[in-house]
Design a protein around this motif. Structure first.
Motif, short mmCIF file in Angstrom:
data_model
loop_
_atom_site.label_atom_id
_atom_site.label_comp_id
_atom_site.label_asym_id
_atom_site.label_seq_id
_atom_site.Cartn_x
_atom_site.Cartn_y
_atom_site.Cartn_z
N ARG A 276 0.84 -1.21 0.00
CA ARG A 276 0.00 0.00 0.00
C ARG A 276 0.87 1.26 0.00
NH1 ARG A 276 -3.48 -1.02 5.29
NH2 ARG A 276 -1.31 -1.02 6.05
N TYR A 277 0.30 2.36 -0.49
CA TYR A 277 1.01 3.64 -0.49
C TYR A 277 1.29 4.10 0.93
CZ TYR A 277 1.11 4.82 -5.46
OH TYR A 277 1.40 4.87 -6.79
N ARG A 278 0.40 3.76 1.87
CA ARG A 278 0.60 4.22 3.25
C ARG A 278 1.79 3.51 3.92
NH1 ARG A 278 -4.87 2.38 6.12
NH2 ARG A 278 -5.68 3.27 4.16
N ASP A 279 2.28 2.40 3.25
CA ASP A 279 3.43 1.67 3.79
C ASP A 279 4.72 2.03 3.08
OD1 ASP A 279 1.73 0.23 5.52
OD2 ASP A 279 1.26 -1.22 3.94
N ALA A 280 4.75 3.21 2.44
CA ALA A 280 5.93 3.59 1.67
C ALA A 280 7.18 3.66 2.53
CB ALA A 280 5.69 4.93 0.98
N GLY A 281 7.07 4.07 3.77
CA GLY A 281 8.22 4.18 4.64
C GLY A 281 8.84 2.84 5.02
N LYS A 282 8.12 1.79 4.80
CA LYS A 282 8.61 0.45 5.15
C LYS A 282 9.20 -0.29 3.95
CE LYS A 282 4.90 0.30 8.57
NZ LYS A 282 3.64 -0.35 8.97
N MET A 283 9.21 0.38 2.80
CA MET A 283 9.66 -0.30 1.58
C MET A 283 11.12 -0.75 1.68
SD MET A 283 9.14 -1.47 -1.49
CE MET A 283 7.64 -0.73 -2.16
N ASP A 284 12.02 0.13 2.16
CA ASP A 284 13.44 -0.22 2.25
C ASP A 284 13.67 -1.46 3.09
OD1 ASP A 284 14.26 1.78 0.60
OD2 ASP A 284 14.75 3.20 2.21
N ALA A 285 13.02 -1.53 4.26
CA ALA A 285 13.21 -2.67 5.15
C ALA A 285 12.67 -3.96 4.52
CB ALA A 285 12.53 -2.40 6.49
N ILE A 286 11.52 -3.86 3.86
CA ILE A 286 10.93 -5.04 3.22
C ILE A 286 11.84 -5.57 2.11
CG2 ILE A 286 9.00 -5.83 1.80
CD1 ILE A 286 7.19 -3.95 3.40
N VAL A 287 12.34 -4.65 1.27
CA VAL A 287 13.21 -5.06 0.17
C VAL A 287 14.48 -5.72 0.71
CG1 VAL A 287 14.70 -4.17 -1.65
CG2 VAL A 287 12.32 -3.41 -1.50
N ALA A 288 15.05 -5.15 1.80
CA ALA A 288 16.27 -5.73 2.37
C ALA A 288 16.00 -7.12 2.95
CB ALA A 288 16.82 -4.80 3.45
N ASP A 289 14.87 -7.29 3.62
CA ASP A 289 14.55 -8.59 4.20
C ASP A 289 14.32 -9.64 3.10
OD1 ASP A 289 14.75 -7.45 6.65
OD2 ASP A 289 12.57 -7.34 7.03
N VAL A 290 13.63 -9.26 2.04
CA VAL A 290 13.37 -10.20 0.94
C VAL A 290 14.69 -10.58 0.27
CG1 VAL A 290 12.25 -10.50 -1.29
CG2 VAL A 290 11.01 -9.40 0.58
N GLN A 291 15.58 -9.61 0.07
CA GLN A 291 16.87 -9.88 -0.54
C GLN A 291 17.66 -10.91 0.30
OE1 GLN A 291 18.28 -8.26 -3.43
NE2 GLN A 291 20.01 -9.67 -3.27
N ALA A 292 17.68 -10.69 1.62
CA ALA A 292 18.39 -11.62 2.50
C ALA A 292 17.76 -13.01 2.48
CB ALA A 292 18.41 -11.06 3.92
N MET A 293 16.44 -13.07 2.44
CA MET A 293 15.76 -14.35 2.40
C MET A 293 16.10 -15.13 1.12
SD MET A 293 12.94 -15.97 0.81
CE MET A 293 11.86 -14.63 0.32
N LEU A 294 16.10 -14.44 0.00
CA LEU A 294 16.41 -15.10 -1.27
C LEU A 294 17.84 -15.63 -1.30
CD1 LEU A 294 14.68 -12.71 -3.84
CD2 LEU A 294 13.81 -14.86 -2.93
N GLU A 295 18.77 -14.87 -0.73
CA GLU A 295 20.17 -15.31 -0.73
C GLU A 295 20.40 -16.50 0.18
OE1 GLU A 295 22.33 -11.82 0.26
OE2 GLU A 295 22.13 -10.90 -1.73
N ARG A 296 19.55 -16.65 1.21
CA ARG A 296 19.70 -17.78 2.13
C ARG A 296 18.89 -19.01 1.70
NH1 ARG A 296 18.41 -13.73 5.96
NH2 ARG A 296 16.38 -14.79 6.18
N ILE A 348 7.17 -11.73 5.47
CA ILE A 348 8.06 -10.58 5.72
C ILE A 348 7.25 -9.28 5.72
CG2 ILE A 348 9.90 -9.21 4.67
CD1 ILE A 348 11.17 -11.85 3.77
N ILE A 349 6.34 -9.16 4.76
CA ILE A 349 5.52 -7.94 4.69
C ILE A 349 4.66 -7.81 5.95
CG2 ILE A 349 3.64 -6.81 3.43
CD1 ILE A 349 4.82 -8.00 0.87
N ASP A 350 4.06 -8.90 6.39
CA ASP A 350 3.26 -8.86 7.62
C ASP A 350 4.11 -8.53 8.83
OD1 ASP A 350 0.96 -9.44 6.24
OD2 ASP A 350 0.99 -11.60 6.69
N ALA A 351 5.32 -9.09 8.88
CA ALA A 351 6.19 -8.83 10.04
C ALA A 351 6.59 -7.36 10.12
CB ALA A 351 7.43 -9.71 9.95
N ARG A 352 6.64 -6.67 9.02
CA ARG A 352 6.97 -5.25 9.01
C ARG A 352 5.75 -4.35 9.22
NH1 ARG A 352 12.16 -3.81 10.03
NH2 ARG A 352 13.57 -5.36 9.09
#
Length: 378
Positions: A276-296, A348-352
């Motif tokens: 959602r647009y209202r979650d724009a401030g959480k985008m950086d953290a979500i992207v970082a968590d997804v990146q780490a999950m994919l690498e592991r 990950i999105i729910d956790a954030r």
């Protein structure tokens, strides 16, 4: 000395050629027996060695060698009869001997070709349905279709050469035969262009090996997709997803694009996820968590490029995409890995404290909205 012995000696002196014929036929019989025993014993010994080529030569030689002994023996006996009787029919003995030698040599080469083809197929592990289709064309092995095609070409060359040598032996001019064949070939070529195009198309399939029996192929420009069941000299049969057979003339493959998914090394996982647009401030953290999950993730190849980035302001969401490569190329296994990855992204999105967006609409009223009080009659 008795009268019987005198008569036998007289008969033998008058019919010495009969004795010679008997001796020659007996020698051929004895020679064929001894040769058969010798070749069988030699073949049994060579089969116990590590080298497979020597016993293939001996096995291919067994029948033709016996034929050669009998051809030489019987024609030699016929020469003796011809010298005694001077019958006209025996004038054909010499060309028959030559033709017999040619047949024996041709038979040996054909048997040797079949044996060598079988040994190459078995030694290289060539198979039309390889367990590792991605490695089959690049690792130097010959697949069964290619080995079979080369064997057929070699046998055809042997038969054609034997036919020409036989004609030359019988007194026919090979130059005239070749000239006639050239003119006939031109006429046949014009009359059967499609047939020849399919034949040479099949030859190119055997030599270039863009796919093998058992591969899953598709053609984006012809809307053809399915598993390869058979590669013939004129047609290739492909079985589609709905189990319908598709018969394709081999000449078509020279003008169409073929994609062979069976030989890919990885499958690409590419998905777009929106929050959602209202979650724009959480985008950086979500992207970082997804990146780490994919690498592991154990089912994803971290050696390949893995990308997770915010890339779009969509009408109802802020979208980020993921690009990764699975270790497996099996279709069903790929979807199992994809499901696991998507479920982890949702977690990950729910956790954030964010939510996955869905299509929404905003209605603006310029003058605002006024609600009337209950019972006011307005």
């Amino acid at each position: 000395m008795s009268d019987f012995h005198l008569e036998f000696i007289h008969w033998a002196s008058q019919n010495a050629w009969v004795v010679q014929v008997f001796v020659v036929v007996f020698a051929a019989l004895l020679g064929s027996f001894l040769l058969r025993r010798a070749l069988n014993n030699l073949h049994a010994k060579l089969k116990r060695t590590a080298n497979v080529w020597d016993d293939s030569v001996v096995a291919a030689l067994q029948g033709p060698a016996l034929l050669l002994v009998w051809v030489v023996g019987l024609t030699f006996a016929a020469d003796i009869v011809r010298a005694q009787t001077e019958a006209a029919i025996f004038t054909a003995v010499r060309p028959l001997r030559q033709i017999g030698v040619i047949c024996a040599l041709t038979w040996f080469l054909l048997r040797l070709t079949v044996r060598v083809q079988h040994e190459i197929t078995a030694k290289s592990g060539a198979s039309g349905d390889s367990s590792d289709p991605a490695a089959a064309p690049e690792d130097g092995r010959l697949d069964a279709a290619t080995v079979d095609a080369l064997g057929k070409l070699l046998r055809a060359s042997i038969l054609i050469t034997a036919g020409l040598v036989t004609l030359q032996t019988l007194g026919f001019s090979i130059a005239g035969v070749l000239a006639f064949g050239g003119i006939g070939g031109i006429a046949i070529g014009f009359a059967a262009r499609d047939l020849l195009a399919n034949f040479f198309g099949g030859l190119m399939l055997y030599l270039d090996r863009p796919f093998a029996v058992g591969d899953w192929v598709c053609s984006p420009d012809r809307s053809i997709e399915g598993g390869v069941e058979h590669i013939g000299w004129r047609l290739t049969r492909i079985r589609s997803f709905d189990k319908r057979p598709i018969y394709i003339p081999n000449g078509v493959f020279s003008t169409m694009v073929i994609v062979n998914p069976s030989r890919m090394t990885h499958r690409r996982l590419y998905e777009t996820v929106g929050i959602r647009y209202r979650d724009a401030g959480k985008m950086d953290a979500i992207v970082a968590d997804v990146q780490a999950m994919l690498e592991r993730h154990p089912d994803l190849d971290s050696a390949e490029t893995t990308i997770v980035n915010f890339n779009k302001f969509a009408p109802s969401s802020l979208d980020f995409f993921i690009s990764a490569y699975t270790r497996t190329t099996v279709w069903a296994e790929f979807h199992r890995v994809k499901q696991d990855v998507l479920l982890q992204i949702n977690a990950i999105i729910d956790a954030r404290g964010a939510q996955i967006a869905f299509p929404t609409s905003t209605l603006e009223v310029p003058d605002g909205v006024r609600l009337a009080a209950a019972g006011s009659g307005a």
